[in-house]
Design a protein around this motif. Structure first.
Motif, PDB file in Angstrom:
ATOM      1  N   MET A 124       2.947 -12.723  -2.732  1.00  0.00           N
ATOM      2  CA  MET A 124       2.323 -11.418  -2.742  1.00  0.00           C
ATOM      3  C   MET A 124       0.844 -11.575  -2.371  1.00  0.00           C
ATOM      4  SD  MET A 124       3.296  -8.206  -3.413  1.00  0.00           S
ATOM      5  CE  MET A 124       4.866  -8.504  -4.153  1.00  0.00           C
ATOM      6  N   GLN A 125       0.386 -10.719  -1.481  1.00  0.00           N
ATOM      7  CA  GLN A 125      -1.008 -10.739  -1.052  1.00  0.00           C
ATOM      8  C   GLN A 125      -1.682  -9.430  -1.461  1.00  0.00           C
ATOM      9  OE1 GLN A 125      -1.780 -12.078   2.973  1.00  0.00           O
ATOM     10  NE2 GLN A 125       0.343 -12.741   3.119  1.00  0.00           N
ATOM     11  N   TYR A 126      -2.990  -9.506  -1.690  1.00  0.00           N
ATOM     12  CA  TYR A 126      -3.760  -8.339  -2.098  1.00  0.00           C
ATOM     13  C   TYR A 126      -4.959  -8.178  -1.172  1.00  0.00           C
ATOM     14  CZ  TYR A 126      -1.046  -8.776  -6.367  1.00  0.00           C
ATOM     15  OH  TYR A 126      -0.008  -8.844  -7.264  1.00  0.00           O
ATOM     16  N   TYR A 127      -5.182  -6.942  -0.763  1.00  0.00           N
ATOM     17  CA  TYR A 127      -6.324  -6.585   0.070  1.00  0.00           C
ATOM     18  C   TYR A 127      -7.052  -5.434  -0.619  1.00  0.00           C
ATOM     19  CZ  TYR A 127      -3.800  -9.128   3.706  1.00  0.00           C
ATOM     20  OH  TYR A 127      -3.137 -10.092   4.421  1.00  0.00           O
ATOM     21  N   ILE A 128      -8.326  -5.254  -0.288  1.00  0.00           N
ATOM     22  CA  ILE A 128      -9.104  -4.157  -0.853  1.00  0.00           C
ATOM     23  C   ILE A 128      -9.566  -3.250   0.285  1.00  0.00           C
ATOM     24  CG2 ILE A 128     -11.148  -3.512  -2.184  1.00  0.00           C
ATOM     25  CD1 ILE A 128      -9.253  -5.055  -3.897  1.00  0.00           C
ATOM     26  N   LEU A 129      -9.304  -1.949   0.121  1.00  0.00           N
ATOM     27  CA  LEU A 129      -9.765  -0.928   1.068  1.00  0.00           C
ATOM     28  C   LEU A 129     -10.927  -0.171   0.451  1.00  0.00           C
ATOM     29  CD1 LEU A 129      -6.479   0.941   2.049  1.00  0.00           C
ATOM     30  CD2 LEU A 129      -7.628  -0.811   3.355  1.00  0.00           C
ATOM     31  N   GLN A 130     -11.913   0.158   1.246  1.00  0.00           N
ATOM     32  CA  GLN A 130     -12.951   1.062   0.770  1.00  0.00           C
ATOM     33  C   GLN A 130     -12.663   2.429   1.362  1.00  0.00           C
ATOM     34  OE1 GLN A 130     -17.044  -0.030   1.423  1.00  0.00           O
ATOM     35  NE2 GLN A 130     -17.726   1.466  -0.082  1.00  0.00           N
ATOM     36  N   VAL A 131     -12.671   3.437   0.479  1.00  0.00           N
ATOM     37  CA  VAL A 131     -12.376   4.814   0.878  1.00  0.00           C
ATOM     38  C   VAL A 131     -13.491   5.718   0.341  1.00  0.00           C
ATOM     39  CG1 VAL A 131      -9.889   4.395   0.905  1.00  0.00           C
ATOM     40  CG2 VAL A 131     -10.949   5.256  -1.174  1.00  0.00           C
ATOM     41  N   ALA A 132     -13.418   6.997   0.651  1.00  0.00           N
ATOM     42  CA  ALA A 132     -14.430   7.955   0.195  1.00  0.00           C
ATOM     43  C   ALA A 132     -14.445   8.012  -1.329  1.00  0.00           C
ATOM     44  CB  ALA A 132     -14.133   9.333   0.773  1.00  0.00           C
ATOM     45  N   THR A 133     -15.633   7.932  -1.900  1.00  0.00           N
ATOM     46  CA  THR A 133     -15.789   7.968  -3.351  1.00  0.00           C
ATOM     47  C   THR A 133     -15.326   9.311  -3.898  1.00  0.00           C
ATOM     48  OG1 THR A 133     -17.686   6.496  -3.154  1.00  0.00           O
ATOM     49  CG2 THR A 133     -17.443   7.661  -5.241  1.00  0.00           C
ATOM     50  N   GLY A 134     -14.535   9.235  -4.959  1.00  0.00           N
ATOM     51  CA  GLY A 134     -14.003  10.447  -5.573  1.00  0.00           C
ATOM     52  C   GLY A 134     -12.736  10.951  -4.915  1.00  0.00           C
ATOM     53  N   LYS A 135     -12.344  10.356  -3.809  1.00  0.00           N
ATOM     54  CA  LYS A 135     -11.151  10.790  -3.066  1.00  0.00           C
ATOM     55  C   LYS A 135     -10.071   9.707  -3.065  1.00  0.00           C
ATOM     56  CE  LYS A 135     -13.417  14.392  -1.408  1.00  0.00           C
ATOM     57  NZ  LYS A 135     -13.276  15.671  -1.991  1.00  0.00           N
ATOM     58  N   GLU A 136     -10.122   8.793  -4.026  1.00  0.00           N
ATOM     59  CA  GLU A 136      -9.192   7.667  -4.045  1.00  0.00           C
ATOM     60  C   GLU A 136      -7.738   8.121  -4.171  1.00  0.00           C
ATOM     61  OE1 GLU A 136     -13.127   6.327  -5.873  1.00  0.00           O
ATOM     62  OE2 GLU A 136     -11.764   8.008  -6.220  1.00  0.00           O
ATOM     63  N   GLN A 137      -7.463   9.005  -5.144  1.00  0.00           N
ATOM     64  CA  GLN A 137      -6.086   9.479  -5.333  1.00  0.00           C
ATOM     65  C   GLN A 137      -5.628  10.307  -4.139  1.00  0.00           C
ATOM     66  OE1 GLN A 137      -3.929   8.559  -7.944  1.00  0.00           O
ATOM     67  NE2 GLN A 137      -2.533   9.390  -6.427  1.00  0.00           N
ATOM     68  N   ALA A 138      -6.514  11.104  -3.576  1.00  0.00           N
ATOM     69  CA  ALA A 138      -6.176  11.900  -2.389  1.00  0.00           C
ATOM     70  C   ALA A 138      -5.843  10.983  -1.215  1.00  0.00           C
ATOM     71  CB  ALA A 138      -7.326  12.827  -2.026  1.00  0.00           C
ATOM     72  N   PHE A 139      -6.550   9.864  -1.098  1.00  0.00           N
ATOM     73  CA  PHE A 139      -6.270   8.915  -0.024  1.00  0.00           C
ATOM     74  C   PHE A 139      -4.866   8.336  -0.180  1.00  0.00           C
ATOM     75  CE2 PHE A 139      -6.073   4.615   1.646  1.00  0.00           C
ATOM     76  CZ  PHE A 139      -6.461   4.813   2.959  1.00  0.00           C
ATOM     77  N   VAL A 140      -4.522   7.904  -1.394  1.00  0.00           N
ATOM     78  CA  VAL A 140      -3.183   7.342  -1.633  1.00  0.00           C
ATOM     79  C   VAL A 140      -2.122   8.388  -1.334  1.00  0.00           C
ATOM     80  CG1 VAL A 140      -1.633   6.396  -3.399  1.00  0.00           C
ATOM     81  CG2 VAL A 140      -4.007   5.631  -3.303  1.00  0.00           C
TER      82      VAL A 140
END
Length: 173
Positions: A1-17
């Motif tokens: 299993m590999q893990y990566y980190i994405l940076q997205v708009a602050t406060g919009k994390e759940q909306a991004f998912v």
């Protein structure tokens, strides 16, 4: 299993998912997009409230067995709120060593990180009995007994990030 980190708009994390699942469902089937939250005790207007806040504001963890390729990157760029993979989009690398240990520690606790149970020893040092602070005592940089919070510092990709985690002092009872 590999893990990566994405940076997205602050406060919009759940909306991004949610948008990944809606706009590019084949990516959501191939990769697991994880948005971690933490429960904090907040005092507001004389009342004690429990509030959910992002564990890592503006970051999404991608758990996958596949390599992230240019096709995946191109699809993610079409999702509103996507900024970049941690470090850069030109040099996408899976987490390793200390970064990976921290992420796996918090992922093992579930999508919602709760409070830790602690007590204070005779020298007024924090002793973690159970919870999210267990095992990462060395990352604690500040303890606020009144607010019942411990400030921890973790490093992702060489960049330090600080966050507060709630605790309950069982020696008070």
């Amino acid at each position: 299993m590999q893990y990566y980190i994405l940076q997205v708009a602050t406060g919009k994390e759940q909306a991004f998912v949610d948008n990944v699942k809606k706009l590019v469902p084949y990516l959501a089937e191939k990769h697991n997009f994880i948005y971690l939250t933490r429960e904090l005790t907040i005092r507001r207007g004389g009342k004690v409230l429990r509030e959910l806040q992002p564990m890592f504001p503006s970051y999404i963890i991608v758990q996958t067995v596949y390599e992230v390729d240019s096709f995946t990157l191109a699809a993610l760029k079409k999702v509103p709120g996507f900024y970049h993979f941690l470090n850069s989009n030109t040099d996408i690398k899976a987490l390793n060593n200390q970064d990976l240990q921290i992420v796996q520690h918090f992922l093992g606790l579930g999508p919602k990180i709760g409070q830790s149970l602690v007590r204070f020893d005779e020298n007024d040092r924090i002793v973690v009995i159970e919870g999210p602070l267990k095992g990462i005592e060395g990352c604690i940089i500040k303890v606020d007994k009144r607010k019942q919070r411990a400030k921890i510092r973790v490093d992702f990709g060489g960049t330090p990030h600080t966050m507060d985690l709630s605790f309950e002092d069982i020696s008070r009872k």
